[in-house]
Design a protein around this motif. Structure first.
Motif, PDB file in Angstrom:
ATOM      1  N   SER A 118      56.269   0.097  10.700  1.00 56.51           N
ATOM      2  CA  SER A 118      57.220  -0.805  11.521  1.00 56.51           C
ATOM      3  C   SER A 118      58.534  -0.593  11.238  1.00 56.51           C
ATOM      4  O   SER A 118      59.436  -0.542  11.998  1.00 56.51           O
ATOM      5  CB  SER A 118      56.637  -2.231  11.377  1.00 56.51           C
ATOM      6  OG  SER A 118      55.237  -2.520  11.797  1.00 56.51           O
ATOM      7  N   VAL A 136      59.920   2.359  12.700  1.00 52.65           N
ATOM      8  CA  VAL A 136      59.888   1.907  14.334  1.00 52.65           C
ATOM      9  C   VAL A 136      61.526   1.650  14.356  1.00 52.65           C
ATOM     10  O   VAL A 136      62.337   2.071  15.299  1.00 52.65           O
ATOM     11  CB  VAL A 136      59.117   0.977  14.905  1.00 52.65           C
ATOM     12  CG1 VAL A 136      59.602   0.711  16.230  1.00 52.65           C
ATOM     13  CG2 VAL A 136      57.598   1.428  14.952  1.00 52.65           C
ATOM     14  N   ILE A 164      62.186  -6.170  17.064  1.00 56.12           N
ATOM     15  CA  ILE A 164      61.023  -5.478  17.967  1.00 56.12           C
ATOM     16  C   ILE A 164      60.156  -4.917  16.795  1.00 56.12           C
ATOM     17  O   ILE A 164      58.795  -4.919  16.950  1.00 56.12           O
ATOM     18  CB  ILE A 164      61.361  -4.173  18.611  1.00 56.12           C
ATOM     19  CG1 ILE A 164      62.428  -4.761  20.107  1.00 56.12           C
ATOM     20  CG2 ILE A 164      60.406  -3.171  19.195  1.00 56.12           C
ATOM     21  CD1 ILE A 164      63.092  -3.413  20.628  1.00 56.12           C
ATOM     22  N   ALA A 166      56.311  -6.308  16.426  1.00 58.71           N
ATOM     23  CA  ALA A 166      55.324  -5.318  16.485  1.00 58.71           C
ATOM     24  C   ALA A 166      54.376  -5.401  14.945  1.00 58.71           C
ATOM     25  O   ALA A 166      53.155  -5.349  15.204  1.00 58.71           O
ATOM     26  CB  ALA A 166      55.803  -3.843  16.310  1.00 58.71           C
ATOM     27  N   CYS A 167      54.980  -5.449  13.916  1.00 57.96           N
ATOM     28  CA  CYS A 167      54.442  -5.502  12.771  1.00 57.96           C
ATOM     29  C   CYS A 167      53.536  -7.016  12.659  1.00 57.96           C
ATOM     30  O   CYS A 167      52.291  -6.719  12.234  1.00 57.96           O
ATOM     31  CB  CYS A 167      55.376  -5.671  11.738  1.00 57.96           C
ATOM     32  SG  CYS A 167      54.646  -5.852  10.014  1.00 57.96           S
ATOM     33  N   ILE A 206      50.458  -6.555  15.118  1.00 54.96           N
ATOM     34  CA  ILE A 206      49.579  -5.698  14.748  1.00 54.96           C
ATOM     35  C   ILE A 206      48.723  -6.082  13.525  1.00 54.96           C
ATOM     36  O   ILE A 206      47.362  -6.158  13.300  1.00 54.96           O
ATOM     37  CB  ILE A 206      49.974  -4.407  14.223  1.00 54.96           C
ATOM     38  CG1 ILE A 206      50.585  -3.546  15.492  1.00 54.96           C
ATOM     39  CG2 ILE A 206      49.070  -3.426  13.472  1.00 54.96           C
ATOM     40  CD1 ILE A 206      51.420  -2.246  15.197  1.00 54.96           C
TER      41      ILE A 206
END
Length: 321
Positions: free
Chosen positions: A121, A124, A141, A145-146, A149
């Protein structure tokens, strides 16, 4: 006959069912004590210590420090899962309560997988910044996302382990033990009606042995790739060395545990001497042999080493930021 002690574990915890535990671990069991296996139990302090470091760091960044970095929520969740691991593992090794085994496995998986997710992440975030994204937006973001998930993994994996517990997957033996997955094991062979044992995992393939043995290397590959190709920074070399050495040492020695290679003969020797001294009324000798078995138990050593690994790995991940 076990001596009745003032404190007794609740009967609904099924602490008298030792089949799975004895199939897994070689540390001698003191069935007349509150803490039956002191080495495997007390070594969970290393996880507790690591959890406190992660949670303190998360709290400090969220409420005290002016440094508003990414991944605060997911780091706090990681610390919480490590805290749950320290508690459930303590209960599991202390009295082998069946419910604690599923929580132990669930939280252990969550702890193992988090830092690779975090490092990916972070990649990213770096990639978005390289493409001229606003750093604050990129941070949000990557952090989201981390967290998504990681939360999805915790939820789905929890359901998977709960299902196995409801099936009494490990109530009679430990299906993952190597001896139970050999070709001629009764847990692998077909039943008389030609149906496969529903709780069997099948014969253990060679590639699975290699993958498991090489886990310390495989586990770090995503982080190495990201550091080389994306971050262009390896972070703290000191923490990287500590985490790699501690993980390799703990994992290698743990492979001698009863459920794996069953090669820890010195622990069996210590246990025999402990029982002999106990029968002869030599309490100091008995305690000494018990201490040796506890300190050198493969699972206890794994706890020492991976507790250090997790602390160093988290510090390394923070150093990359």
């Amino acid at each position: 006959t076990a001596i009745e002690r003032p404190f007794r574990w609740p009967k609904v915890w099924e602490t008298e069912n030792n089949a799975c535990y004895d199939d897994m671990f070689c540390e001698p069991s003191r069935k007349d004590r509150l803490i039956r296996r002191p080495g495997n139990t007390l070594s969970n302090f290393f996880y507790l210590f690591s959890a406190m470091i992660v949670l303190t760091s998360s709290y400090s960044r969220a409420f005290i420090s002016e440094e508003k970095t990414s991944f605060i929520l997911s780091d706090a969740t990681f610390g919480t899962m490590m805290l749950i691991l320290s508690i459930s593992s303590t209960v599991w090794h202390g009295c082998n309560a069946m419910w604690s085994h599923v929580v132990d496995l669930w939280s252990m998986d969550a702890v193992i997988i988090y830092l690779p997710i975090r490092m990916m992440s972070l990649g990213v975030f770096v990639t978005l910044c390289k493409h001229s994204w606003d750093p604050i937006m990129a941070s949000h973001i990557a952090s989201a996302a981390c967290m998504i998930i990681y939360a999805a993994h915790i939820h789905s994996n929890g359901l998977r382990w709960k299902k196995k517990h409801d099936q009494k997957f490990w109530h009679k033996h430990f299906p993952f033990a190597v001896r139970n997955r050999l070709l001629h094991s009764p847990y692998v062979q077909t039943k008389k009606d030609d149906t496969i044992n529903s709780l069997s995992l099948g014969p253990i393939p060679l590639y699975e042995v290699y993958l498991f043995a090489l886990m310390p290397v495989i586990h770090n590959i995503p982080s190495w790739i990201m550091a080389k190709k994306v971050y262009e920074s390896f972070g703290s070399i000191c923490f990287a060395r500590i985490l790699n050495i501690s993980l390799a040492v703990g994992w290698a020695y743990r492979m001698t545990e009863r459920w794996a290679l069953d090669a820890c003969r010195h622990i069996k020797f210590f246990g025999e001497r402990m029982e002999m001294a106990k029968k002869n009324g030599e309490h100091i000798k008995s305690f000494s042999w018990m201490t040796l078995a506890a300190v050198l138990s493969p699972t206890a050593v794994l706890h020492y080493c991976t507790g250090i690994t997790l602390t160093a790995a988290f510090c390394h991940a923070r150093s990359v930021e």
